[in-house]
Structure formats: structure tokens, C-alpha cells
Design a protein around this motif. Structure first.
Motif, PDB file in Angstrom:
ATOM      1  N   VAL A  45       0.842  -1.197   0.000  1.00 42.99           N
ATOM      2  CA  VAL A  45       0.000   0.000   0.000  1.00 42.99           C
ATOM      3  C   VAL A  45       0.877   1.248   0.000  1.00 42.99           C
ATOM      4  CG1 VAL A  45      -1.753   1.310   1.249  1.00 42.99           C
ATOM      5  CG2 VAL A  45      -1.891  -1.188   1.170  1.00 42.99           C
ATOM      6  N   ALA A  46       1.856   1.284   0.905  1.00 41.67           N
ATOM      7  CA  ALA A  46       2.766   2.420   0.986  1.00 41.67           C
ATOM      8  C   ALA A  46       3.624   2.524  -0.280  1.00 41.67           C
ATOM      9  CB  ALA A  46       3.652   2.305   2.222  1.00 41.67           C
ATOM     10  N   GLN A  47       4.016   1.382  -0.834  1.00 37.00           N
ATOM     11  CA  GLN A  47       4.806   1.413  -2.069  1.00 37.00           C
ATOM     12  C   GLN A  47       3.999   1.985  -3.218  1.00 37.00           C
ATOM     13  OE1 GLN A  47       5.899  -2.716  -2.213  1.00 37.00           O
ATOM     14  NE2 GLN A  47       7.851  -2.379  -1.188  1.00 37.00           N
ATOM     15  N   HIS A  48       2.717   1.636  -3.288  1.00 39.97           N
ATOM     16  CA  HIS A  48       1.851   2.211  -4.310  1.00 39.97           C
ATOM     17  C   HIS A  48       1.747   3.722  -4.138  1.00 39.97           C
ATOM     18  CE1 HIS A  48      -0.509  -1.796  -5.048  1.00 39.97           C
ATOM     19  NE2 HIS A  48       0.730  -1.838  -5.492  1.00 39.97           N
ATOM     20  N   GLU A  49       1.602   4.154  -2.887  1.00 41.01           N
ATOM     21  CA  GLU A  49       1.513   5.593  -2.627  1.00 41.01           C
ATOM     22  C   GLU A  49       2.783   6.309  -3.084  1.00 41.01           C
ATOM     23  OE1 GLU A  49       0.777   5.711   1.543  1.00 41.01           O
ATOM     24  OE2 GLU A  49      -1.390   5.347   1.353  1.00 41.01           O
ATOM     25  N   ARG A  50       3.915   5.683  -2.886  1.00 41.70           N
ATOM     26  CA  ARG A  50       5.185   6.274  -3.314  1.00 41.70           C
ATOM     27  C   ARG A  50       5.245   6.358  -4.837  1.00 41.70           C
ATOM     28  NH1 ARG A  50      10.019   7.887  -1.873  1.00 41.70           N
ATOM     29  NH2 ARG A  50      11.882   7.326  -3.045  1.00 41.70           N
ATOM     30  N   ILE A  51       4.797   5.330  -5.512  1.00 38.44           N
ATOM     31  CA  ILE A  51       4.779   5.348  -6.981  1.00 38.44           C
ATOM     32  C   ILE A  51       3.912   6.499  -7.472  1.00 38.44           C
ATOM     33  CG2 ILE A  51       4.015   4.102  -9.045  1.00 38.44           C
ATOM     34  CD1 ILE A  51       4.732   1.491  -7.511  1.00 38.44           C
ATOM     35  N   ILE A  52       2.749   6.680  -6.850  1.00 36.59           N
ATOM     36  CA  ILE A  52       1.852   7.771  -7.245  1.00 36.59           C
ATOM     37  C   ILE A  52       2.517   9.122  -7.009  1.00 36.59           C
ATOM     38  CG2 ILE A  52      -0.330   8.929  -6.722  1.00 36.59           C
ATOM     39  CD1 ILE A  52      -1.442   6.142  -5.939  1.00 36.59           C
ATOM     40  N   ALA A  53       3.109   9.313  -5.823  1.00 39.28           N
ATOM     41  CA  ALA A  53       3.711  10.604  -5.480  1.00 39.28           C
ATOM     42  C   ALA A  53       4.853  10.954  -6.433  1.00 39.28           C
ATOM     43  CB  ALA A  53       4.208  10.576  -4.036  1.00 39.28           C
ATOM     44  N   LEU A  54       5.714  10.004  -6.711  1.00 41.93           N
ATOM     45  CA  LEU A  54       6.846  10.258  -7.607  1.00 41.93           C
ATOM     46  C   LEU A  54       6.383  10.507  -9.036  1.00 41.93           C
ATOM     47  CD1 LEU A  54       9.270   7.564  -6.174  1.00 41.93           C
ATOM     48  CD2 LEU A  54       9.602  10.042  -6.058  1.00 41.93           C
ATOM     49  N   SER A  55       5.368   9.766  -9.449  1.00 42.57           N
ATOM     50  CA  SER A  55       4.832   9.963 -10.800  1.00 42.57           C
ATOM     51  C   SER A  55       4.196  11.344 -10.931  1.00 42.57           C
ATOM     52  CB  SER A  55       3.806   8.878 -11.125  1.00 42.57           C
ATOM     53  OG  SER A  55       4.393   7.593 -11.107  1.00 42.57           O
ATOM     54  N   ALA A  56       3.425  11.735  -9.920  1.00 42.62           N
ATOM     55  CA  ALA A  56       2.763  13.041  -9.942  1.00 42.62           C
ATOM     56  C   ALA A  56       3.774  14.182  -9.942  1.00 42.62           C
ATOM     57  CB  ALA A  56       1.819  13.170  -8.750  1.00 42.62           C
ATOM     58  N   ALA A  57       4.937  13.935  -9.313  1.00 47.15           N
ATOM     59  CA  ALA A  57       5.990  14.947  -9.281  1.00 47.15           C
ATOM     60  C   ALA A  57       6.811  14.969 -10.570  1.00 47.15           C
ATOM     61  CB  ALA A  57       6.906  14.700  -8.083  1.00 47.15           C
ATOM     62  N   GLY A  58       6.516  14.038 -11.476  1.00 48.84           N
ATOM     63  CA  GLY A  58       7.249  13.968 -12.738  1.00 48.84           C
ATOM     64  C   GLY A  58       8.612  13.324 -12.617  1.00 48.84           C
ATOM     65  N   ASP A  59       8.869  12.642 -11.503  1.00 50.74           N
ATOM     66  CA  ASP A  59      10.150  11.978 -11.277  1.00 50.74           C
ATOM     67  C   ASP A  59      10.096  10.585 -11.911  1.00 50.74           C
ATOM     68  OD1 ASP A  59      12.463  10.754 -10.376  1.00 50.74           O
ATOM     69  OD2 ASP A  59      12.204  11.348  -8.276  1.00 50.74           O
ATOM     70  N   VAL A  60      10.451  10.521 -13.176  1.00 56.71           N
ATOM     71  CA  VAL A  60      10.338   9.272 -13.919  1.00 56.71           C
ATOM     72  C   VAL A  60      11.225   8.191 -13.320  1.00 56.71           C
ATOM     73  CG1 VAL A  60      10.701   8.140 -16.145  1.00 56.71           C
ATOM     74  CG2 VAL A  60       9.695  10.427 -16.062  1.00 56.71           C
ATOM     75  N   GLU A  61      12.501   8.521 -13.101  1.00 54.98           N
ATOM     76  CA  GLU A  61      13.428   7.505 -12.592  1.00 54.98           C
ATOM     77  C   GLU A  61      13.051   7.053 -11.185  1.00 54.98           C
ATOM     78  OE1 GLU A  61      15.554   5.951 -14.443  1.00 54.98           O
ATOM     79  OE2 GLU A  61      14.913   7.231 -16.100  1.00 54.98           O
ATOM     80  N   GLY A  62      12.575   7.996 -10.367  1.00 49.86           N
ATOM     81  CA  GLY A  62      12.147   7.624  -9.029  1.00 49.86           C
ATOM     82  C   GLY A  62      10.947   6.699  -9.059  1.00 49.86           C
ATOM     83  N   ALA A  63       9.990   6.982  -9.950  1.00 48.09           N
ATOM     84  CA  ALA A  63       8.798   6.145 -10.074  1.00 48.09           C
ATOM     85  C   ALA A  63       9.158   4.761 -10.593  1.00 48.09           C
ATOM     86  CB  ALA A  63       7.789   6.810 -11.003  1.00 48.09           C
ATOM     87  N   VAL A  64      10.106   4.704 -11.517  1.00 45.03           N
ATOM     88  CA  VAL A  64      10.558   3.414 -12.037  1.00 45.03           C
ATOM     89  C   VAL A  64      11.224   2.604 -10.934  1.00 45.03           C
ATOM     90  CG1 VAL A  64      12.227   2.292 -13.590  1.00 45.03           C
ATOM     91  CG2 VAL A  64      10.790   4.168 -14.432  1.00 45.03           C
ATOM     92  N   ALA A  65      12.072   3.254 -10.131  1.00 40.40           N
ATOM     93  CA  ALA A  65      12.747   2.558  -9.032  1.00 40.40           C
ATOM     94  C   ALA A  65      11.742   2.067  -7.998  1.00 40.40           C
ATOM     95  CB  ALA A  65      13.775   3.482  -8.383  1.00 40.40           C
ATOM     96  N   ALA A  66      10.725   2.872  -7.709  1.00 38.88           N
ATOM     97  CA  ALA A  66       9.696   2.467  -6.752  1.00 38.88           C
ATOM     98  C   ALA A  66       8.887   1.292  -7.275  1.00 38.88           C
ATOM     99  CB  ALA A  66       8.781   3.649  -6.437  1.00 38.88           C
ATOM    100  N   THR A  67       8.634   1.284  -8.578  1.00 39.96           N
ATOM    101  CA  THR A  67       7.923   0.173  -9.200  1.00 39.96           C
ATOM    102  C   THR A  67       8.751  -1.106  -9.117  1.00 39.96           C
ATOM    103  OG1 THR A  67       6.766   1.658 -10.730  1.00 39.96           O
ATOM    104  CG2 THR A  67       6.904  -0.675 -11.349  1.00 39.96           C
ATOM    105  N   ARG A  68      10.047  -0.974  -9.363  1.00 42.87           N
ATOM    106  CA  ARG A  68      10.931  -2.139  -9.263  1.00 42.87           C
ATOM    107  C   ARG A  68      10.927  -2.693  -7.834  1.00 42.87           C
ATOM    108  NH1 ARG A  68      15.523   0.246 -10.134  1.00 42.87           N
ATOM    109  NH2 ARG A  68      15.152   0.250 -12.384  1.00 42.87           N
ATOM    110  N   ALA A  69      11.013  -1.811  -6.855  1.00 40.13           N
ATOM    111  CA  ALA A  69      11.011  -2.240  -5.457  1.00 40.13           C
ATOM    112  C   ALA A  69       9.708  -2.951  -5.098  1.00 40.13           C
ATOM    113  CB  ALA A  69      11.227  -1.033  -4.547  1.00 40.13           C
TER     114      ALA A  69
END
Length: 236
Positions: A182-206
Motif C-alpha cells: 500500500v505504501a509502495q503504491h503511494e510512493r509510486i503515485i507521489a513520484l509519478s505526480a511529481a514527474g520523477d520518472v526515474e524515481g517512479a521506475v525505481a519504486a515500481t521495481r522495489a
């Protein structure tokens, strides 16, 4: 009125797809256990369709690794092959990372709302220990990026390899180990909304790597703990 002359209003591909999904879901949710014999006649009676789409569905399930067939002898539900699951996890994770990489620059407010709504349903399902609903909500969450990336190759590869992971994912969402998602999904959303592509990709991998520790709990033979071969029967 006279009987219409047209026939086959329900196409064979549709019957085959319905049979595939029904048998696949029964394998994933444990109704059909690893090693269980799949008897054509029983499946035909259960699904209420002819033998041909059932056989076509079983062939497709064999290609995904959920079914094993020895021609002229038997068809069984595949035991969990740890090597195959590790390979499927690696490919599936890579495809979701690619989907996020390509989707993030194009996601809009409605798509972020869809991700948040899916994650809320996911969290609620976990609180109620409803593994089936958790799987559905998790699928809906990740599907937003898959749909937004509009990459048909990603969708095709995921259709091929995701079913192999389903039994493992269901185990994760049936236990406390799934709560962190649940928290990992929230992180993916937050990073994606911020336009942080690499961060969102890393969060998805995790997020997808959380499946890996569960593989260490499976015996070397690939048999699922607590499961035994049962006589051939279809879900009732």
C-alpha cells in the motif's frame, strides 16, 4: 417468429477465452491444486461448453506454465516451478518498469485518481484479508500505467507471464507481507505526480521485488507447501 438462420452468435474464440479465464482463476485461487489431474469431461461439465474450447484453453494454459500435459496420458495443474516463477517475476517487473517510464510524462489527473482509488480498494481488501479482491485492485492499480503507456508489446508480454505469478501473489496478499505494498503504491503515485520518472521506475521495481522473498519459502521440488495431489475434478 421464425428461428434466425444465423448461427454461432457466441464465437469459439469467446468460448475459448472464457474457458481459459475460468480454469486459470481456479488454479490461481487454489480450487485446482498443484498436481491435480484435469479431466476434459469434468471441465466440459463444469463450464457447460464443448470439448474443443476447453482443449484450446488448456493448450494456452500450458504455454503460460500453469498446466502440464503428457499427450495421451494426463493433463495436470503445474507445480510451482521456482525457476520459472523467478524468470516470470524478472520479465514482469521489467515490463511494469517500462510501462511506468513511458507513461509518467503523459499521466493526467483522472489517471492519478484511478491509481489512488485502486490503492484504496487494495488497502481495504488487505484489511479484510480478501486476497482475491486485493489481487483485482492491485491489477487495477498497475493497469493504469500499462494502459497509459500504449505499448502493445508490454501488454502482450504481461499477458504471457503474469499468470505464472498469480499463485505467489495470492499468497503474499493472504499474509502480512502484502501490507507494505500500500505504501509502495503511494510512493509510486507521489513520484509519478511529481514527474520523477526515474524515481517512479525505481519504486515500481522495489514493489515487484517484494515477491522474491516468498520464493525462498518454497521447497526445492517446486511443490507448494501443504498442497497434495488430488483426484481429477472441476470446481463446483
Amino acid at each position: 417468429m421464425p428461428v434466425p438462420h444465423s448461427r454461432g452468435l457466441v464465437s469459439r474464440p469467446l468460448l475459448r477465452e472464457s474457458a481459459y479465464r475460468a480454469i486459470r482463476d481456479a488454479i490461481v485461487d487454489g480450487t485446482l491444486v498443484p498436481g491435480e489431474r484435469l479431466v476434459d469431461g469434468d471441465l466440459v461439465a463444469w463450464l457447460g461448453i464443448s470439448r474443443t474450447p476447453v482443449r484450446e484453453a488448456l493448450t494456452r494454459l500450458e504455454q503460460t506454465g500453469l498446466v502440464q500435459t503428457k499427450p495421451g496420458c494426463y493433463t495436470i495443474v503445474s507445480p510451482l516451478d521456482v525457476r520459472a516463477v523467478r524468470a516470470a517475476q524478472s520479465v514482469t517487473s521489467a515490463m511494469h518498469e517500462l510501462a511506468v517510464r513511458e507513461a509518467v510524462p503523459h499521466l493526467d489527473a483522472a489517471e492519478f485518481d484511478a491509481m489512488r482509488e485502486a490503492n484504496a480498494r487494495f488497502a481495504d481488501a488487505l484489511r479484510r484479508n480478501d486476497a482475491d479482491m486485493a489481487l483485482e485492485a492491485d491489477d487495477d492499480f498497475h493497469h493504469v500505467a500499462v494502459a497509459a503507456c500504449a505499448n502493445e508489446a508490454v501488454r502482450t508480454v504481461l499477458d504471457q507471464f503474469t499468470p505464472v505469478l498469480r499463485r505467489l501473489e495470492r499468497l503474499r496478499f493472504s499474509s502480512l507481507s502484502g501490507r507494505g505494498s500500500v505504501a509502495q503504491h503511494e510512493r509510486i503515485i507521489a513520484l509519478s505526480a511529481a514527474g520523477d520518472v526515474e524515481g517512479a521506475v525505481a519504486a515500481t521495481r522495489a514493489n515487484w521485488q517484494t515477491l522474491l522473498p516468498l520464493l525462498d519459502t518454497w521447497p526445492a521440488t517446486g511443490e507448494e507447501p501443504g498442497d497434495a495431489t488430488a483426484g481429477g475434478h472441476a470446481p463446483g
